[in-house]
Write a protein that holds these residues in place. Structure first.
Motif, mmCIF file in Angstrom:
data_model
loop_
_atom_site.group_PDB
_atom_site.id
_atom_site.type_symbol
_atom_site.label_atom_id
_atom_site.label_comp_id
_atom_site.label_asym_id
_atom_site.label_seq_id
_atom_site.Cartn_x
_atom_site.Cartn_y
_atom_site.Cartn_z
ATOM 1 N N SER A 44 1.555 7.971 -6.030
ATOM 2 C CA SER A 44 2.942 8.271 -5.633
ATOM 3 C C SER A 44 3.060 9.669 -5.037
ATOM 4 N N HIS A 45 2.251 10.630 -5.519
ATOM 5 C CA HIS A 45 2.274 11.988 -4.934
ATOM 6 C C HIS A 45 1.778 11.944 -3.492
ATOM 7 N N CYS A 46 0.737 11.152 -3.239
ATOM 8 C CA CYS A 46 0.213 11.009 -1.872
ATOM 9 C C CYS A 46 1.277 10.411 -0.962
ATOM 10 N N TYR A 47 1.982 9.421 -1.478
ATOM 11 C CA TYR A 47 3.054 8.765 -0.724
ATOM 12 C C TYR A 47 4.126 9.777 -0.335
ATOM 13 N N HIS A 98 -1.164 2.632 8.409
ATOM 14 C CA HIS A 98 -1.188 3.687 7.378
ATOM 15 C C HIS A 98 0.138 3.762 6.610
ATOM 16 N N GLY A 99 1.218 3.951 7.320
ATOM 17 C CA GLY A 99 2.534 4.017 6.671
ATOM 18 C C GLY A 99 2.931 2.700 6.030
ATOM 19 N N ASN A 100 2.546 1.594 6.659
ATOM 20 C CA ASN A 100 2.869 0.268 6.113
ATOM 21 C C ASN A 100 2.178 0.010 4.782
ATOM 22 N N LEU A 101 0.955 0.526 4.622
ATOM 23 C CA LEU A 101 0.250 0.369 3.352
ATOM 24 C C LEU A 101 0.977 1.121 2.240
ATOM 25 N N PHE A 102 1.398 2.347 2.517
ATOM 26 C CA PHE A 102 2.170 3.106 1.531
ATOM 27 C C PHE A 102 3.459 2.361 1.173
ATOM 28 N N ARG A 104 4.203 -0.850 1.507
ATOM 29 C CA ARG A 104 3.912 -2.112 0.812
ATOM 30 C C ARG A 104 3.718 -1.861 -0.685
ATOM 31 N N ILE A 105 2.970 -0.788 -1.009
ATOM 32 C CA ILE A 105 2.647 -0.501 -2.403
ATOM 33 C C ILE A 105 3.805 0.156 -3.147
ATOM 34 N N HIS A 106 4.505 1.084 -2.509
ATOM 35 C CA HIS A 106 5.512 1.884 -3.224
ATOM 36 C C HIS A 106 6.951 1.396 -3.050
ATOM 37 N N GLU A 107 7.197 0.554 -2.054
ATOM 38 C CA GLU A 107 8.570 0.110 -1.820
ATOM 39 C C GLU A 107 8.744 -1.406 -1.920
#
Length: 197
Positions: A44-47, A98-102, A104-107
Motif C-alpha cells: 500500500s505504501h508503494c501504491y 503499471h497503474g492498472n496493476l496497482f 486492480r490490487i488496491h481498489e
C-alpha cells in the motif's frame, strides 16, 4: 559532509549520510546514473508513493535512467506480482499496465492469489492468452524472479518502496516531495562521480 555541484546550480543543499541515505554494498548497474525502485504492487505504501516517484522521474528527465525491481518477500501473492511485472516487461506493456496493476490490487479485486487470475488480467489488457501462459511457465520467468530477489538481497532492501541510486546509495524512507527527491537523486549521482575522481 560534502558539498557537491549539481547541474546548472551552484551547489545543492547538503544531505546527510545515515539520515537521507546510506551506502550499501549494493548491486552492479550496467548504466549510470541510474535510480532503481524496489517495490511491490501489493504494498500500500508503494501504491501511495507511485505518483510521487512518477513525478520525480519526469523531473529528472533524460539525465538519469529509471528501473524497477519487484519484491517477492517469500509471499505467494507478492511473487505473483513479481511475475506480473515480468509479463509487463516481456510484452512491452509496462506503461499500459503499471497503474492498472496497482488499481486492480488496491481498489478492485485485491491481490492475485492464483496464476489464472494473472493470466486473465493480461488477456484483458490485450495480450494473447497462449503467449501469456507460455511466458508464465518459461525458464526466463523463473530466472527473472530469481534475479529480482538477488538484486533486493544485494541492495540490503528491508522494506518497500526503496530507491537505490547507482547501485550503492539507498535513500531513506523519509517523506519527500518529488522536487526534494529529484534533488537528492541528483546529489547522489554527482556524489558517485565525485567518489570516482
Amino acid at each position: 559532509m560534502a558539498s557537491v555541484v549539481i547541474s546548472d546550480r551552484v551547489e545543492a543543499k547538503d544531505f546527510v549520510e545515515g539520515v537521507d541515505y546510506v551506502q550499501v554494498s549494493g548491486i552492479p548497474e550496467a548504466k549510470s546514473p541510474i535510480v532503481r525502485e524496489f517495490f511491490s504492487y501489493n504494498c500500500s505504501h508503494c501504491y501511495r508513493q507511485d505518483p510521487i516517484f512518477e513525478e520525480t522521474v519526469e523531473l529528472l528527465g533524460d539525465t538519469i535512467d529509471f528501473e524497477r525491481t519487484p519484491i517477492g518477500a517469500g509471499r505467494p501473492s507478492w511473487i505473483l506480482s513479481q511475475e506480473a511485472y515480468y509479463l509487463a516487461q516481456k510484452f512491452n506493456m509496462t506503461n499500459q499496465v503499471h497503474g492498472n496493476l496497482f488499481k486492480r490490487i488496491h481498489e478492485k479485486e485485491g491481490p492475485f492469489t492464483r496464476p489464472e487470475q494473472l493470466k486473465d488480467f493480461f488477456v484483458k489488457q490485450g495480450a494473447d492468452a497462449s503467449a501469456v501462459e507460455k511466458a508464465m511457465n518459461s525458464v526466463d520467468a523463473k530466472l527473472a524472479i530469481s534475479n529480482y530477489d538477488t538484486q533486493a538481497q544485494l541492495a540490503g532492501i528491508r522494506g518497500v518502496p526503496s530507491l537505490l541510486v547507482n547501485g550503492k546509495y539507498l535513500i531513506g524512507s523519509k517523506s519527500r516531495t518529488p522536487e526534494e527527491l529529484a534533488e537528492l537523486v541528483k546529489y547522489l549521482s554527482a556524489l558517485e562521480g565525485a567518489d570516482k575522481s
